[in-house]
Design an enzyme around this catalytic site. Structure first.
Site, PDB file in Angstrom:
ATOM      1  N   GLY A  41     -51.650  38.167  -5.587  1.00  0.00           N
ATOM      2  CA  GLY A  41     -51.955  39.474  -6.038  1.00  0.00           C
ATOM      3  C   GLY A  41     -50.827  39.934  -7.050  1.00  0.00           C
ATOM      4  O   GLY A  41     -49.701  39.362  -7.150  1.00  0.00           O
TER       5      GLY A  41
ATOM      6  N   ARG B 282     -55.912  33.574  -6.213  1.00  0.00           N
ATOM      7  CA  ARG B 282     -55.752  32.780  -5.179  1.00  0.00           C
ATOM      8  C   ARG B 282     -56.567  31.643  -5.121  1.00  0.00           C
ATOM      9  O   ARG B 282     -57.751  31.312  -5.591  1.00  0.00           O
ATOM     10  CB  ARG B 282     -56.071  33.731  -3.976  1.00  0.00           C
ATOM     11  CG  ARG B 282     -55.384  34.952  -3.956  1.00  0.00           C
ATOM     12  CD  ARG B 282     -55.671  35.814  -2.785  1.00  0.00           C
ATOM     13  NE  ARG B 282     -54.546  36.975  -2.666  1.00  0.00           N
ATOM     14  CZ  ARG B 282     -54.618  38.010  -3.353  1.00  0.00           C
ATOM     15  NH1 ARG B 282     -55.726  38.356  -4.088  1.00  0.00           N
ATOM     16  NH2 ARG B 282     -53.631  39.072  -3.082  1.00  0.00           N
TER      17      ARG B 282
ATOM     18  N   ASP C 100     -45.622  35.218  -0.297  1.00  0.00           N
ATOM     19  CA  ASP C 100     -45.357  34.414   0.607  1.00  0.00           C
ATOM     20  C   ASP C 100     -46.401  33.155   0.652  1.00  0.00           C
ATOM     21  O   ASP C 100     -46.274  31.877   0.839  1.00  0.00           O
ATOM     22  CB  ASP C 100     -44.960  34.725   1.998  1.00  0.00           C
ATOM     23  CG  ASP C 100     -45.738  35.725   2.525  1.00  0.00           C
ATOM     24  OD1 ASP C 100     -45.581  36.404   3.457  1.00  0.00           O
ATOM     25  OD2 ASP C 100     -47.032  36.098   2.068  1.00  0.00           O
TER      26      ASP C 100
ATOM     27  N   THR D 154     -44.511  40.638  -5.541  1.00  0.00           N
ATOM     28  CA  THR D 154     -45.657  41.340  -4.870  1.00  0.00           C
ATOM     29  C   THR D 154     -45.268  42.696  -4.589  1.00  0.00           C
ATOM     30  O   THR D 154     -44.078  43.028  -4.514  1.00  0.00           O
ATOM     31  CB  THR D 154     -45.893  40.855  -3.388  1.00  0.00           C
ATOM     32  OG1 THR D 154     -46.899  41.629  -2.666  1.00  0.00           O
ATOM     33  CG2 THR D 154     -44.691  40.492  -2.439  1.00  0.00           C
TER      34      THR D 154
ATOM     35  N   ASP E  14     -45.925  44.458  -2.141  1.00  0.00           N
ATOM     36  CA  ASP E  14     -45.681  44.979  -0.723  1.00  0.00           C
ATOM     37  C   ASP E  14     -44.179  44.856  -0.182  1.00  0.00           C
ATOM     38  O   ASP E  14     -43.888  45.364   0.923  1.00  0.00           O
ATOM     39  CB  ASP E  14     -46.545  43.841   0.266  1.00  0.00           C
ATOM     40  CG  ASP E  14     -47.772  43.834  -0.272  1.00  0.00           C
ATOM     41  OD1 ASP E  14     -48.780  42.699   0.067  1.00  0.00           O
ATOM     42  OD2 ASP E  14     -48.402  44.812  -0.932  1.00  0.00           O
TER      43      ASP E  14
ATOM     44  N   ASP F  68     -42.861  42.806   1.271  1.00  0.00           N
ATOM     45  CA  ASP F  68     -42.910  42.186   2.738  1.00  0.00           C
ATOM     46  C   ASP F  68     -42.558  40.816   2.988  1.00  0.00           C
ATOM     47  O   ASP F  68     -42.773  40.127   4.078  1.00  0.00           O
ATOM     48  CB  ASP F  68     -44.494  42.218   3.101  1.00  0.00           C
ATOM     49  CG  ASP F  68     -45.392  41.550   2.299  1.00  0.00           C
ATOM     50  OD1 ASP F  68     -46.401  41.332   2.656  1.00  0.00           O
ATOM     51  OD2 ASP F  68     -44.889  41.067   1.224  1.00  0.00           O
TER      52      ASP F  68
ATOM     53  N   ARG G 237     -50.682  45.597   2.507  1.00  0.00           N
ATOM     54  CA  ARG G 237     -51.203  44.504   3.381  1.00  0.00           C
ATOM     55  C   ARG G 237     -51.037  44.950   4.813  1.00  0.00           C
ATOM     56  O   ARG G 237     -51.504  45.843   5.176  1.00  0.00           O
ATOM     57  CB  ARG G 237     -50.801  42.984   2.903  1.00  0.00           C
ATOM     58  CG  ARG G 237     -51.764  41.804   3.595  1.00  0.00           C
ATOM     59  CD  ARG G 237     -51.180  40.519   2.993  1.00  0.00           C
ATOM     60  NE  ARG G 237     -51.428  40.240   1.637  1.00  0.00           N
ATOM     61  CZ  ARG G 237     -52.604  39.950   0.914  1.00  0.00           C
ATOM     62  NH1 ARG G 237     -53.477  39.705   1.681  1.00  0.00           N
ATOM     63  NH2 ARG G 237     -52.825  39.801  -0.266  1.00  0.00           N
TER      64      ARG G 237
END
Ligand code: F6P
Length: 321
Positions: A12, A73, A104, A126, A128, A130, A172
């Site tokens: 992303g 992706r 990741d 990203t 996120d 995360d 996500r």
């Protein structure tokens, strides 16, 4: 001394990726190293889709969201034959090291590239935030500012109509965007997958007690890992009698001109990645620890765990009374 490197963006996209690309290209050129841009992430390695990059190639890109190299992706890269094909094409292009900017999922590709003999350094890109091995991922601050701008607008109309606004944010399976945006927007309720929730106790009772204290409108932030905001708005309206509306912010959170924080951190991380390759390092993730830019082994980084701060969860509840 390494003579030529490649740089790619994967997964992303995130605001600040262009700042990272720019830092990689200009740090390399500053050190006498040529740069090939790899187009559309790992697909570009497999398809041999390279573009020569010089200092001017990244001019006027620092302020742009998205990624000038495009991203994707790449299923083929999940098997070792794809990795080997990518390395063969990279070597034909004279590439001796790679910088991979992504999440990741992209790090696993970077690890496989190293295992198969291509020196690779990864940057956390990203919205996120995360990724366990780093306190910060490129794009996170810009995303948060996009979210609070949208939520502040929704608060205007919710207060005009004395409504409850139920808003889904990205992330996500993580709640970092939701919890920090919730605090920054003064949300009455923040729901994140790490905590789960009980509709009656964590949503309805909170809204009802706010109503008793004189609140006339409500903001409920829901991480996409929880989801179901349309049904939740209907339930809130049914159980509290307060008109409720759902908004899914979606991909607007992925765009926009990067903030100062994203531009500076992306520039630091991009520069660090090239320095690691110059030092002959590989299989590293550039990361932020205690607000400093450093690096960790990709395998170690992929095995780390992190979770949403309990202190932020507590504050989000306390300040919403
Ligand atoms: O990882 C970034 C992210 O925006 C997530 O927050 C979100 O769940 C996902 O990407 C959406 O993926 P796509 O852009 O492929 O729909």
């Amino acid at each position: 001394m390494i003579k030529k490197i490649g740089v790619l963006t994967s997964g992303g996209d995130a605001p600040g990726m262009n700042a990272a690309i720019r830092a990689v290209v200009r740090t390399a050129i500053y050190n006498g190293i040529e740069v090939a841009g790899v187009v559309r992430g790992y697909n570009g390695l497999i398809n041999g889709d390279f573009i020569k990059m010089d200092a001017r190639s990244v001019g006027e890109t620092l302020q742009k969201g998205g990624t000038i190299l495009q991203t994707a992706r790449c299923r083929e890269f999940r098997n070792i034959e794809g990795v080997r094909k990518g390395i063969e094409n990279a070597k034909k292009e004279g590439i001796e090291g790679l910088v991979v900017i992504g999440g990741d999922g992209s790090f696993r590709g970077a690890r496989d590239l190293t295992r198969e003999g291509m020196s690779t350094v990864a940057l956390p890109g990203t919205i996120d935030n995360d990724i366990a091995c780093t306190e910060y991922t490129i794009g996170y601050d810009t995303c948060l500012n996009t979210v609070i701008d949208a939520v502040d607008k929704l608060r205007d109309t919710s207060s005009s109509h004395e409504r409850c606004s139920v808003i889904e944010v990205m992330g996500r399976n993580a709640g970092y965007i939701a919890i920090e945006a919730g605090i920054a927007c003064g949300a009455e309720v923040v729901l994140i997958p790490e905590m789960g929730y009980d509709l009656q106790k964590d949503v309805i009772d909170v809204i009802e007690s706010g109503k008793k204290r004189g609140k006339q409108h409500y903001i409920v932030i829901v991480a996409e890992g929880i989801g179901g905001v349309v049904e939740m708005a209907e339930k809130i309206q049914e159980l509290t009698g307060i008109e409720s509306r759902a908004t899914i912010l979606g991909h607007i959170q992925r765009g926009g001109s990067p903030t100062v924080r994203d531009r500076v951190i992306a520039s630091q991380m991009g520069s660090k990645a090239v320095e690691l390759l110059i030092e002959g390092k590989s299989n590293r993730i550039v990361c932020m620890k205690n607000s400093e830019i450093t690096d960790v082994d990709i395998e170690d980084g992929l095995n780390m765990k992190k979770s949403v701060s309990e202190e932020l969860v507590k504050i989000a509840k306390q300040l919403a009374i």
